[in-house]
Design a protein around this motif. Structure first.
Motif, PDB file in Angstrom:
ATOM      1  N   MET A 165     -30.865  13.286 -39.538  1.00 20.70           N
ATOM      2  CA  MET A 165     -30.727  14.044 -40.778  1.00 20.70           C
ATOM      3  C   MET A 165     -31.991  13.969 -41.623  1.00 20.70           C
ATOM      4  SD  MET A 165     -26.773  13.464 -41.855  1.00 20.70           S
ATOM      5  CE  MET A 165     -26.955  14.441 -43.303  1.00 20.70           C
ATOM      6  N   THR A 166     -32.609  12.775 -41.691  1.00 21.78           N
ATOM      7  CA  THR A 166     -33.842  12.626 -42.465  1.00 21.78           C
ATOM      8  C   THR A 166     -34.957  13.472 -41.883  1.00 21.78           C
ATOM      9  OG1 THR A 166     -33.181  10.359 -42.998  1.00 21.78           O
ATOM     10  CG2 THR A 166     -35.488  10.937 -43.389  1.00 21.78           C
ATOM     11  N   VAL A 167     -35.085  13.476 -40.561  1.00 20.61           N
ATOM     12  CA  VAL A 167     -36.132  14.265 -39.908  1.00 20.61           C
ATOM     13  C   VAL A 167     -35.879  15.759 -40.124  1.00 20.61           C
ATOM     14  CG1 VAL A 167     -37.093  14.888 -37.647  1.00 20.61           C
ATOM     15  CG2 VAL A 167     -36.693  12.497 -38.200  1.00 20.61           C
ATOM     16  N   SER A 168     -34.624  16.199 -40.010  1.00 21.27           N
ATOM     17  CA  SER A 168     -34.342  17.632 -40.186  1.00 21.27           C
ATOM     18  C   SER A 168     -34.569  18.068 -41.625  1.00 21.27           C
ATOM     19  CB  SER A 168     -32.929  17.955 -39.733  1.00 21.27           C
ATOM     20  OG  SER A 168     -31.989  17.326 -40.572  1.00 21.27           O
ATOM     21  N   ILE A 169     -34.236  17.222 -42.601  1.00 23.98           N
ATOM     22  CA  ILE A 169     -34.485  17.574 -43.997  1.00 23.98           C
ATOM     23  C   ILE A 169     -35.980  17.676 -44.252  1.00 23.98           C
ATOM     24  CG2 ILE A 169     -34.298  16.732 -46.377  1.00 23.98           C
ATOM     25  CD1 ILE A 169     -31.534  15.636 -45.592  1.00 23.98           C
ATOM     26  N   GLN A 170     -36.745  16.753 -43.709  1.00 24.03           N
ATOM     27  CA  GLN A 170     -38.197  16.790 -43.879  1.00 24.03           C
ATOM     28  C   GLN A 170     -38.792  18.024 -43.204  1.00 24.03           C
ATOM     29  OE1 GLN A 170     -40.241  14.921 -45.688  1.00 24.03           O
ATOM     30  NE2 GLN A 170     -38.496  13.768 -46.467  1.00 24.03           N
ATOM     31  N   GLY A 171     -38.209  18.447 -42.105  1.00 26.36           N
ATOM     32  CA  GLY A 171     -38.702  19.627 -41.398  1.00 26.36           C
ATOM     33  C   GLY A 171     -38.531  20.903 -42.209  1.00 26.36           C
ATOM     34  N   TYR A 172     -37.487  20.967 -43.053  1.00 22.54           N
ATOM     35  CA  TYR A 172     -37.238  22.155 -43.861  1.00 22.54           C
ATOM     36  C   TYR A 172     -37.888  22.081 -45.244  1.00 22.54           C
ATOM     37  CZ  TYR A 172     -33.913  23.814 -40.448  1.00 22.54           C
ATOM     38  OH  TYR A 172     -33.330  24.267 -39.302  1.00 22.54           O
ATOM     39  N   ALA A 173     -38.409  20.938 -45.616  1.00 24.12           N
ATOM     40  CA  ALA A 173     -39.018  20.785 -46.945  1.00 24.12           C
ATOM     41  C   ALA A 173     -40.309  21.576 -47.021  1.00 24.12           C
ATOM     42  CB  ALA A 173     -39.273  19.312 -47.237  1.00 24.12           C
ATOM     43  N   GLN A 174     -40.620  22.080 -48.211  1.00 20.83           N
ATOM     44  CA  GLN A 174     -41.836  22.854 -48.429  1.00 20.83           C
ATOM     45  C   GLN A 174     -42.885  21.960 -49.054  1.00 20.83           C
ATOM     46  OE1 GLN A 174     -40.912  26.064 -51.003  1.00 20.83           O
ATOM     47  NE2 GLN A 174     -41.682  27.577 -49.592  1.00 20.83           N
ATOM     48  N   LYS A 175     -44.123  22.167 -48.671  1.00 21.34           N
ATOM     49  CA  LYS A 175     -45.205  21.444 -49.325  1.00 21.34           C
ATOM     50  C   LYS A 175     -45.515  22.138 -50.639  1.00 21.34           C
ATOM     51  CE  LYS A 175     -47.485  19.681 -45.252  1.00 21.34           C
ATOM     52  NZ  LYS A 175     -48.723  19.554 -44.532  1.00 21.34           N
ATOM     53  N   GLU A 176     -45.894  21.380 -51.622  1.00 24.98           N
ATOM     54  CA  GLU A 176     -46.286  21.942 -52.906  1.00 24.98           C
ATOM     55  C   GLU A 176     -47.616  22.657 -52.758  1.00 24.98           C
ATOM     56  OE1 GLU A 176     -44.597  21.992 -55.753  1.00 24.98           O
ATOM     57  OE2 GLU A 176     -42.955  21.052 -54.675  1.00 24.98           O
ATOM     58  N   VAL A 177     -47.830  23.671 -53.571  1.00 28.00           N
ATOM     59  CA  VAL A 177     -49.092  24.395 -53.562  1.00 28.00           C
ATOM     60  C   VAL A 177     -50.161  23.451 -54.087  1.00 28.00           C
ATOM     61  CG1 VAL A 177     -50.315  26.380 -54.502  1.00 28.00           C
ATOM     62  CG2 VAL A 177     -47.892  26.555 -53.944  1.00 28.00           C
ATOM     63  N   ASN A 178     -51.272  23.395 -53.347  1.00 27.32           N
ATOM     64  CA  ASN A 178     -52.311  22.464 -53.783  1.00 27.32           C
ATOM     65  C   ASN A 178     -52.967  22.958 -55.060  1.00 27.32           C
ATOM     66  OD1 ASN A 178     -54.046  24.459 -52.975  1.00 27.32           O
ATOM     67  ND2 ASN A 178     -54.557  23.504 -51.019  1.00 27.32           N
ATOM     68  N   SER A 179     -53.733  22.132 -55.699  1.00 22.59           N
ATOM     69  CA  SER A 179     -54.300  22.444 -57.004  1.00 22.59           C
ATOM     70  C   SER A 179     -55.571  23.279 -56.914  1.00 22.59           C
ATOM     71  CB  SER A 179     -54.588  21.141 -57.759  1.00 22.59           C
ATOM     72  OG  SER A 179     -55.515  20.369 -57.013  1.00 22.59           O
ATOM     73  N   MET A 238     -22.505   1.330 -34.992  1.00 17.43           N
ATOM     74  CA  MET A 238     -23.581   1.147 -35.929  1.00 17.43           C
ATOM     75  C   MET A 238     -24.823   1.915 -35.490  1.00 17.43           C
ATOM     76  SD  MET A 238     -24.312  -0.280 -38.700  1.00 17.43           S
ATOM     77  CE  MET A 238     -25.647  -0.802 -39.650  1.00 17.43           C
ATOM     78  N   LYS A 239     -25.089   1.878 -34.152  1.00 16.62           N
ATOM     79  CA  LYS A 239     -26.255   2.588 -33.634  1.00 16.62           C
ATOM     80  C   LYS A 239     -26.110   4.095 -33.856  1.00 16.62           C
ATOM     81  CE  LYS A 239     -27.545  -0.675 -30.037  1.00 16.62           C
ATOM     82  NZ  LYS A 239     -27.717  -0.888 -28.602  1.00 16.62           N
ATOM     83  N   ARG A 240     -24.894   4.593 -33.727  1.00 13.47           N
ATOM     84  CA  ARG A 240     -24.654   6.026 -33.916  1.00 13.47           C
ATOM     85  C   ARG A 240     -24.923   6.439 -35.362  1.00 13.47           C
ATOM     86  NH1 ARG A 240     -19.153   7.115 -30.463  1.00 13.47           N
ATOM     87  NH2 ARG A 240     -20.097   6.760 -28.434  1.00 13.47           N
ATOM     88  N   ILE A 241     -24.486   5.629 -36.321  1.00 12.21           N
ATOM     89  CA  ILE A 241     -24.705   5.946 -37.730  1.00 12.21           C
ATOM     90  C   ILE A 241     -26.191   5.934 -38.039  1.00 12.21           C
ATOM     91  CG2 ILE A 241     -24.306   5.144 -40.101  1.00 12.21           C
ATOM     92  CD1 ILE A 241     -21.590   4.103 -39.128  1.00 12.21           C
ATOM     93  N   LEU A 242     -26.922   4.924 -37.520  1.00 10.29           N
ATOM     94  CA  LEU A 242     -28.358   4.839 -37.740  1.00 10.29           C
ATOM     95  C   LEU A 242     -29.060   6.037 -37.108  1.00 10.29           C
ATOM     96  CD1 LEU A 242     -30.746   3.248 -38.832  1.00 10.29           C
ATOM     97  CD2 LEU A 242     -30.802   1.962 -36.714  1.00 10.29           C
ATOM     98  N   PHE A 243     -28.647   6.406 -35.887  1.00  2.84           N
ATOM     99  CA  PHE A 243     -29.237   7.547 -35.200  1.00  2.84           C
ATOM    100  C   PHE A 243     -28.986   8.842 -35.990  1.00  2.84           C
ATOM    101  CE2 PHE A 243     -28.821  11.021 -32.071  1.00  2.84           C
ATOM    102  CZ  PHE A 243     -30.127  11.032 -31.599  1.00  2.84           C
ATOM    103  N   LEU A 244     -27.759   9.016 -36.494  1.00  2.00           N
ATOM    104  CA  LEU A 244     -27.404  10.194 -37.279  1.00  2.00           C
ATOM    105  C   LEU A 244     -28.229  10.256 -38.567  1.00  2.00           C
ATOM    106  CD1 LEU A 244     -25.559  12.646 -37.513  1.00  2.00           C
ATOM    107  CD2 LEU A 244     -23.890  11.203 -38.636  1.00  2.00           C
ATOM    108  N   ALA A 245     -28.429   9.112 -39.234  1.00  3.79           N
ATOM    109  CA  ALA A 245     -29.223   9.076 -40.469  1.00  3.79           C
ATOM    110  C   ALA A 245     -30.672   9.459 -40.192  1.00  3.79           C
ATOM    111  CB  ALA A 245     -29.143   7.695 -41.108  1.00  3.79           C
ATOM    112  N   ILE A 246     -31.232   8.996 -39.083  1.00  4.81           N
ATOM    113  CA  ILE A 246     -32.623   9.329 -38.729  1.00  4.81           C
ATOM    114  C   ILE A 246     -32.742  10.815 -38.436  1.00  4.81           C
ATOM    115  CG2 ILE A 246     -34.428   8.990 -36.985  1.00  4.81           C
ATOM    116  CD1 ILE A 246     -33.489   6.045 -36.812  1.00  4.81           C
TER     117      ILE A 246
END
Length: 198
Positions: free
Chosen positions: A11-25, A1-9
């Motif tokens: 993946m979430t961090v890596s996806i957020q790292g590659y996400a682009q911020k929207e151009v501000n207004s 269970m700890k491994r699945i939780l660790f893997l999910a965290i």
């Protein structure tokens, strides 16, 4: 269970790292000084004029019928009608008009080097009895006679992989390419190019 939780965290961090911020207004486009002026831009004056090549004096050379050319059973092996095999035939590589007095012809194996061999004819006379095609260009220079100069490349074999394939280049006396292409023919068949010297 700890491994699945660790893997999910992770993946979430890596996806957020590659996400682009929207151009501000704060972005605002720059407006034109004269919005009512919408004339198309004139073409640049330094463009070269359109100079089409002069029409050929003898256009019949370019209209050679390959069926008529390969009709001679003594010079050309007849096409084998084998379904699914398209290289058991002679191949017409084209007819070209030139003012050049000398032409350079170069050729090499087009695919991988598999032992293809050819014989070269100029106006139905052998000029290269046996040539092994490899990865490097080989060739010869010919002095063109006035009128038709017919060059035939006869496949002596098909190497270890059918058909006999080659890349070829034909140059005029100034080093300008007249034609560059490939042939794919079976054993005993010929690839033919015609140079017409004006």
């Amino acid at each position: 269970m700890k491994r699945i939780l660790f893997l999910a965290i992770i993946m979430t961090v890596s996806i957020q790292g590659y996400a682009q911020k929207e151009v501000n207004s704060k972005y605002k486009p720059i407006n034109s000084k004269n919005p009512e002026l919408k004339e198309p831009l004139a073409p640049p004056t330094d463009t070269p004029p359109n100079t089409d090549p002069a029409p050929l004096k003898d256009e019949t050379v370019l209209k050679i019928n390959p069926d008529e050319l390969f009709k001679n059973n003594i010079l050309y092996k007849q096409e084998a009608n084998v379904e699914g095999i398209f290289y058991r035939r002679n191949e017409y590589l084209g007819g070209f008009v030139t003012n050049s007095s000398v032409s350079t012809v170069r050729y090499r194996d087009a695919a991988f080097v598999d032992g293809d061999k050819i014989r070269v004819y100029l106006n139905d006379k052998v000029i290269e009895k046996e040539v092994n095609l490899d990865g490097e260009f080989k060739g010869f220079k010919i002095t063109l006679v006035k009128g038709i100069n017919k060059i035939d490349f006869e496949a002596l074999n098909e190497g270890s992989a059918s058909p006999n394939t080659a890349e070829f280049q034909v140059f005029d006396d100034k080093g300008v390419v007249i034609e560059a292409s490939q042939w794919n023919v079976g054993t005993g068949y010929k690839a033919t190019i015609i140079l017409y010297k004006e």
